[in-house]
Design a protein around this motif. Structure first.
Motif, PDB file in Angstrom:
ATOM      1  N   GLY A 153     121.640  39.753 155.100  1.00 38.22           N
ATOM      2  CA  GLY A 153     121.547  38.062 156.339  1.00 38.22           C
ATOM      3  C   GLY A 153     120.746  38.018 157.650  1.00 38.22           C
ATOM      4  O   GLY A 153     120.171  39.309 157.623  1.00 38.22           O
ATOM      5  N   GLY A 154     120.528  37.335 158.184  1.00 37.59           N
ATOM      6  CA  GLY A 154     119.858  36.459 158.965  1.00 37.59           C
ATOM      7  C   GLY A 154     118.442  36.461 158.872  1.00 37.59           C
ATOM      8  O   GLY A 154     117.959  36.963 157.494  1.00 37.59           O
ATOM      9  N   PRO A 155     117.052  36.815 159.909  1.00 37.94           N
ATOM     10  CA  PRO A 155     115.320  36.240 159.287  1.00 37.94           C
ATOM     11  C   PRO A 155     115.696  37.594 158.841  1.00 37.94           C
ATOM     12  O   PRO A 155     115.589  39.038 158.891  1.00 37.94           O
ATOM     13  N   SER A 385     125.647  39.891 158.584  1.00 35.72           N
ATOM     14  CA  SER A 385     126.470  38.369 158.443  1.00 35.72           C
ATOM     15  C   SER A 385     127.382  37.758 159.032  1.00 35.72           C
ATOM     16  O   SER A 385     128.200  36.803 158.636  1.00 35.72           O
ATOM     17  N   GLY A 386     127.540  38.679 160.377  1.00 31.44           N
ATOM     18  CA  GLY A 386     128.541  37.126 161.159  1.00 31.44           C
ATOM     19  C   GLY A 386     129.816  37.729 160.841  1.00 31.44           C
ATOM     20  O   GLY A 386     131.184  36.460 160.632  1.00 31.44           O
ATOM     21  N   HIS A 387     130.484  38.954 160.042  1.00 34.45           N
ATOM     22  CA  HIS A 387     131.576  39.165 159.079  1.00 34.45           C
ATOM     23  C   HIS A 387     132.263  38.244 158.201  1.00 34.45           C
ATOM     24  O   HIS A 387     133.102  38.026 158.756  1.00 34.45           O
ATOM     25  N   THR A 388     131.197  37.730 157.208  1.00 33.16           N
ATOM     26  CA  THR A 388     131.328  37.265 156.364  1.00 33.16           C
ATOM     27  C   THR A 388     131.722  37.753 155.518  1.00 33.16           C
ATOM     28  O   THR A 388     132.375  37.138 154.252  1.00 33.16           O
ATOM     29  N   ASP A 389     131.015  38.129 155.383  1.00 41.03           N
ATOM     30  CA  ASP A 389     130.894  40.034 153.736  1.00 41.03           C
ATOM     31  C   ASP A 389     131.116  41.296 154.897  1.00 41.03           C
ATOM     32  O   ASP A 389     130.371  41.308 155.079  1.00 41.03           O
ATOM     33  N   ARG A 390     132.298  41.375 154.027  1.00 48.48           N
ATOM     34  CA  ARG A 390     133.113  42.937 154.008  1.00 48.48           C
ATOM     35  C   ARG A 390     132.076  43.659 153.596  1.00 48.48           C
ATOM     36  O   ARG A 390     132.321  45.018 153.981  1.00 48.48           O
TER      37      ARG A 390
END
Ligand code: NOJ
Length: 537
Positions: A153-155, A385-390
């Motif tokens: 996640g992220g760049p 993942s900004g707390h979207t993927d545990r």
């Protein structure tokens, strides 16, 4: 006993994956360690595996569970010492168990001395050349050099602060910012890793599991990904043809130690690409990840088996799970039916020609822990993942060994809390309890592995036992020596012609003289009599 040199030991080997943090805690700090593994070698011998693969135990800040290595030639203090490793290796070898260790070449830790040196140096310096440092885009270099995303996640780029206190160059990290990618165009990187391999080979390890074996080579000039391309299109930085030169060089190193040291590729690529890693001058094994992804589907599994036997031949290394994937019990539906399917899936995998990898705890039928509290989660995917993927912590919970209260024998009495909390339900899943229960998953695995040793003496033959009468929803095949495996993928009982004498089943069967009932989600192993009852000769 001890391990005898045998060039092809790995071809049919069953290799047990030890996820070190969660296997067994000897010193009571709540984290598994090398002495913990050493204390349980007899468990692995009784289980009947041929080898263990131990996940990274090298010095690491643990930004990604040890896949961020700060010193490739030493042991992290939380896991023990180099002497502990040597004692573990010697004890394993004495028991006839081989030992494979991880090697992590795509990226190092941001605390590796090379990266620390690179940060202390000016742009263009020699130390920066060992990583992928680039100027940013935009008027002041404020934009990343390209649009590659990080796999977590992220760049995939992070900007550094230069010695003058100003933002400066960017570096590439396909995973977390704490895992800068190494530049494999740099001869120092190549030489260093060959030396690291020799270091562990000299200590006597039997091989390596190569992390992100399809990484390392990046597209020259770091071009942007095409806007709107599929998220899984990672062709600019993964599975590039150049990566094979590295594997060929590594194979040459391995071969100088004789013909029984092996390497297994971790490469999430389709079967036809996986075959390239297995060319005679490259690696010995590559995890068969398409098999993990086939799910509990007769059609998908049959397709993968056919593609693999056709494309990879006898070298297929089957895997049902690992420390990055949801545990099979849960993946196949959870609860009693998930467990039933996971048991059947294990018998199916262990009946196929080639080698098989077992992830620790699958032999206990452990489910994924899906309700870990948010504040317990440690996988960097959760934050990235900004707390979207545990993330993957649910398959990494410390093993239950014995007793009815946490830590269930994971550590000694009075240990610190385990690094991830164990669920209450695990009181009934401990290895000690299962060893006394003839119906348990542990006993099923033990019987299967014991039988497999005899079956494998019959060679690699494989043929589907299908004809117009074969009921849908099931797979049957025969191996050399009259060994037959039948699997019902459910949801209904299937009545079939009995192939021979029952050897083992993942759930009770109803047996008649000529017919038998294979219940839903069940696999069975048979010995056809050599007159060919139920099968052709
Ligand atoms: C694959 C490893 O299995 C996984 O745990 C790790 O996060 C990535 N490679 C990055 O090293």
């Amino acid at each position: 006993m001890g391990v005898a040199a045998a060039a092809d030991w790995w071809q049919n080997a069953v290799i047990y994956q030890v996820y070190l943090r969660s296997f067994r805690d000897f010193d009571g700090d709540g984290v598994g360690d090398l002495r913990g593994v050493r204390s349980q070698l007899d468990y692995l011998v009784d289980l009947g595996v041929d080898a263990l693969w131990i996940t990274p135990f090298y010095t690491s800040p643990m930004a990604d569970g040890g896949y961020d290595v700060a010193d490739y030639r030493d042991v992290d203090p939380s896991y023990g010492t180099l002497a502990d490793f040597q004692e573990l290796l010697a004890d394993a070898h004495r028991r006839g168990l081989r030992v494979i260790v991880d090697v992590v070449p795509n990226h190092a830790s941001s605390q590796h001395p090379w990266f620390v040196e690179a940060l202390a140096e000016s742009p263009g310096g020699e130390a920066r050349g060992r990583f992928h440092f680039r100027e940013g885009k935009g008027e002041h270099g404020e934009l990343p050099p390209n649009n590659w995303p990080s796999i977590f996640g992220g760049p995939a780029w992070t900007r550094v602060i230069e010695q003058d206190g100003q933002p400066g160059q960017w570096y590439l990290h396909l995973f977390t910012p704490q895992q800068p990618d190494l530049n494999w165009e740099n001869p120092q990187v190549r030489a260093e890793f060959e030396d690291i391999l020799r270091f562990w080979l000299d200590l006597g390890v039997d091989g390596f599991r190569i992390d992100v074996a399809n990484g390392m080579a990046k597209a020259p000039g770091y071009p942007d990904r095409v806007e709107g391309c599929l998220p899984e299109d990672r062709s600019l930085y993964l599975d590039r043809d150049d990566v094979h030169d590295i594997h060929r060089a590594w194979r040459r190193v391995l071969d100088t130690y004789g013909d029984d040291r092996i390497a297994v590729a971790e490469a999430w690529v389709p079967t036809h690409r996986l075959a390239l890693y297995l060319r005679p001058d490259e690696l010995h094994q590559a995890f068969n990840f398409p098999y993990i992804k086939a799910g509990w589907s007769e059609r998908a599994i049959r397709q993968v088996i056919e593609d693999s036997l056709g494309g990879l031949g006898a070298s297929s290394s089957w895997v049902l799970s690992n420390h990055d994937e949801v545990r099979p019990v849960t993946r196949f539906g959870g609860g009693a039916s998930g467990l039933r399917r996971a048991r059947a899936a294990a018998l199916l995998m262990l009946a196929l020609p080639g080698s098989a990898y077992i992830y620790q705890g699958d032999e206990l039928g452990l489910p994924e822990v899906v309700d870990l509290p948010d504040d317990a989660l440690q996988d960097p995917k959760w934050e990235r993942s900004g707390h979207t993927d545990r993330g993957r912590d649910g398959c990494r919970v410390p093993l239950p060994w014995s007793g009815t209260t946490a830590p269930y024998g994971f550590g000694p009495a009075g240990s610190a809390a385990t690094w991830l909390p164990q669920p209450d339900e695990w009181a009934s899943l401990g290895a000690q309890l299962q060893a006394e229960d003839q119906e348990s998953s542990l006993i099923l695995y033990r019987r299967a592995l014991q039988l497999r040793r005899t079956l494998n003496r019959h060679g690699d033959g494989f043929e589907w036992l299908d004809d117009k009468d074969t009921p849908p929803g099931q797979l049957s095949f025969r191996r050399g020596g009259g060994f037959v495996c039948t699997v019902n993928f459910g949801p209904h009982d299937i009545t079939m012609e009995r192939p021979g004498e029952l050897l083992l089943a993942s759930a009770p069967l109803r047996l008649g003289d000529n017919l038998f009932v294979l219940p839903a989600d069940t696999a069975a192993w048979w010995q056809a009599d050599n007159e060919g009852r139920g099968t052709e000769q």
